[in-house]
Scaffold this motif. Structure first.
Motif, short mmCIF file in Angstrom:
data_model
loop_
_atom_site.label_atom_id
_atom_site.label_comp_id
_atom_site.label_asym_id
_atom_site.label_seq_id
_atom_site.Cartn_x
_atom_site.Cartn_y
_atom_site.Cartn_z
N ILE A 166 -8.30 2.96 0.63
CA ILE A 166 -7.23 3.64 0.95
C ILE A 166 -6.79 4.60 -0.62
N LEU A 167 -6.18 3.72 -1.54
CA LEU A 167 -5.57 4.43 -2.58
C LEU A 167 -6.72 5.10 -3.40
N ASP A 193 -14.16 -4.27 -5.44
CA ASP A 193 -13.66 -5.56 -4.71
C ASP A 193 -14.43 -6.66 -4.84
N ILE A 194 -13.51 -7.86 -4.76
CA ILE A 194 -14.28 -8.99 -4.89
C ILE A 194 -15.14 -9.38 -3.58
N ASP A 195 -14.68 -8.56 -2.50
CA ASP A 195 -15.40 -8.85 -1.29
C ASP A 195 -16.09 -7.61 -0.84
N ASN A 240 -3.57 -3.42 -6.46
CA ASN A 240 -2.68 -4.18 -5.48
C ASN A 240 -3.26 -5.65 -5.18
N THR A 257 0.88 -0.96 0.17
CA THR A 257 0.04 0.06 0.02
C THR A 257 0.81 1.30 -0.09
N PRO A 270 -15.44 -9.71 -9.15
CA PRO A 270 -13.98 -10.00 -9.29
C PRO A 270 -13.28 -9.30 -10.49
N GLY A 271 -12.09 -8.77 -10.35
CA GLY A 271 -11.55 -8.06 -11.44
C GLY A 271 -12.21 -6.72 -11.89
N ALA A 303 -15.05 -5.43 2.19
CA ALA A 303 -14.32 -4.46 1.56
C ALA A 303 -15.03 -3.39 1.27
N GLY A 320 -9.33 -4.00 -6.40
CA GLY A 320 -8.95 -4.54 -5.24
C GLY A 320 -8.82 -3.44 -4.39
C1 LIG Z 1 -3.80 -6.36 -0.81
S1 LIG Z 1 -5.29 -5.92 -0.91
C2 LIG Z 1 -5.25 -4.25 -1.14
C3 LIG Z 1 -6.01 -3.42 -0.65
C4 LIG Z 1 -5.73 -1.84 -0.77
N1 LIG Z 1 -6.16 -1.59 -2.48
C5 LIG Z 1 -4.18 -1.38 -0.67
O1 LIG Z 1 -3.52 -1.07 -1.43
O2 LIG Z 1 -4.17 -1.43 0.57
C6 LIG Z 1 -6.08 -6.94 -1.96
C7 LIG Z 1 -7.60 -6.59 -2.25
O3 LIG Z 1 -8.07 -7.05 -3.47
C8 LIG Z 1 -9.19 -7.72 -3.11
N2 LIG Z 1 -9.11 -8.86 -4.30
C9 LIG Z 1 -8.35 -10.14 -4.36
N3 LIG Z 1 -8.62 -10.74 -5.52
C10 LIG Z 1 -9.32 -9.79 -6.15
C11 LIG Z 1 -9.92 -9.88 -7.70
N4 LIG Z 1 -9.66 -11.19 -8.22
N5 LIG Z 1 -10.81 -8.99 -7.96
C12 LIG Z 1 -10.97 -7.86 -7.08
N6 LIG Z 1 -10.61 -7.56 -5.91
C13 LIG Z 1 -9.65 -8.90 -5.22
C14 LIG Z 1 -8.93 -8.37 -1.86
O4 LIG Z 1 -10.29 -8.68 -1.40
C15 LIG Z 1 -8.35 -7.28 -0.98
O5 LIG Z 1 -9.33 -6.39 -0.61
#
Ligand SMILES: C[S@@+](CC[C@H](N)C(=O)[O-])C[C@H]1O[C@@H](n2cnc3c(N)ncnc32)[C@H](O)[C@@H]1O
Length: 315
Positions: free
Chosen positions: A177-178, A194-196, A241, A149, A222-223, A199, A172
């Motif tokens: 934050i970003l 975000d996939i979640d 990220n 991050t 996702p994505g 979040a 994601g």
């Molecule tokens: C490492 S965190 C990054 C969070 C924030 N962007 C940062 O830089 O601190 C990765 C995030 O990506 C999400 N994620 C993982 N795989 C994903 C996907 N295929 N599509 C979208 N989001 C995804 C996770 O749920 C998580 O919230």
């Protein structure tokens, strides 16, 4: 912390000590096998006191399960990677609300260029010219303390000195934050997904907390599999990220939505994965401009179009 943002939940945790190579294989396996809303890898870092980054260095991986899993099934899955160690490692439990509250209390503010990220307990550290972002992470990732991050925030600071994007996408987004750091500076809405779903709820909460309730155009998918993100040539800045595997898979979709001359900031990959990820994007006309390393994690700044630029040495 707002009531309801973080449900009082008991999560199951499995903490494994293993090598860098096995830790990487674990994260890729878990990303493929488990539903990410049910399982989270919260720590994937060098063991305390280890300073030399190598594939054989000891790493700590903490795997969180929202619901108590079938322990034997999990051991069977992980044994081919980590060996018999998984048979003697106990599954433990943690009250997530207590755990998050305790972990937030100890967090210090993070400065990255003009941006300072802080919690409610640290509002007094903000200076007049700071771009201040207050974050309540709850169960989402992204307080600014992780090398991925902060690497993205530093890359953003450098990118904004050259050009201010008009349309940006954060894949994601975690706590948002970003996207919030960018939206506050360009004073425009940023698309963030975000996939979640948790979040995304946390991101919406953080936007309100920062008096910018409309700063994020959020989606759960996702994505880039959502109409808000899937817009060819639309975005002149994209963040992602995520881990190396998903980053490679996302290369064609990100290339499609990134405008010509657009900037791509990637993180979530280890130094040893830079060549593979950069090559996946190069095939789609996106070239590596610079890279930095923080605690073993790489952040890449890439550009779409033109001839492949000469690569600068890592900072
Ligand atoms: C490492 S965190 C990054 C969070 C924030 N962007 C940062 O830089 O601190 C990765 C995030 O990506 C999400 N994620 C993982 N795989 C994903 C996907 N295929 N599509 C979208 N989001 C995804 C996770 O749920 C998580 O919230």
């Amino acid at each position: 912390m707002r009531e309801g943002l973080l449900p009082a939940t008991v999560a199951t945790v499995l903490e494994l000590s293993t090598s860098g190579e096995k830790a990487r294989a674990l994260t890729e396996l878990l990303g493929e096998i488990f539903d990410p809303t049910e399982t989270a890898i919260s720590a994937f870092e060098l063991e305390e006191g280890v300073t030399t980054l190598s594939l054989n260095a000891p790493w700590k991986v903490e795997i969180y399960f929202a619901n108590h899993p079938d322990e034997e099934a999990v051991r069977d899955l992980l044994r081919p990677i980590v060996g018999d160690a998984v048979d003697t490692t106990p599954f433990t439990t943690v009250n997530t609300r207590d755990w998050v509250a305790t972990s937030l209390e100890g967090l210090k503010p993070v400065r990255a260029g003009r941006v300072i990220v802080h919690g409610a307990h640290d509002r007094d550290v903000v200076r007049v010219n700071d771009v201040a972002i207050e974050i309540e992470a709850a169960l989402a990732f992204g307080t600014g303390h992780h090398g991925t991050t902060s690497g993205c925030l530093m890359a953003l600071d450098a990118a904004l000195k050259k050009r201010r994007p008009r349309h940006a996408l954060d894949v994601g987004t975690g706590t948002g934050i970003l996207a919030l750091a960018l939206a506050k500076q360009i004073k425009r809405k940023v698309v963030a997904g975000d996939i979640d779903a948790v979040a995304v709820e946390v991101s919406a909460h953080n936007a309100r907390l920062n008096h910018a309730p409309n700063a994020l155009d959020l989606y759960v998918a996702p994505g880039l599999r959502h109409a808000k993100a899937n817009r060819p040539g639309r975005f002149d800045l994209v963040f992602a990220n995520i881990l190396a595997g998903p980053l490679r898979q996302l290369a064609p979709s990100i290339a499609r939505v990134l405008s010509r001359d657009g900037t791509l900031i990637l993180s979530g990959l280890l130094a040893m994965d830079v060549a593979g990820v950069a090559s996946a994007y190069r095939h789609h006309g996106i070239y590596l401009v610079s890279q930095s390393l923080r605690e073993g994690w790489a952040t890449l700044v890439m550009k779409k179009g033109g001839a492949a630029p000469r690569l600068r040495r890592p900072a």
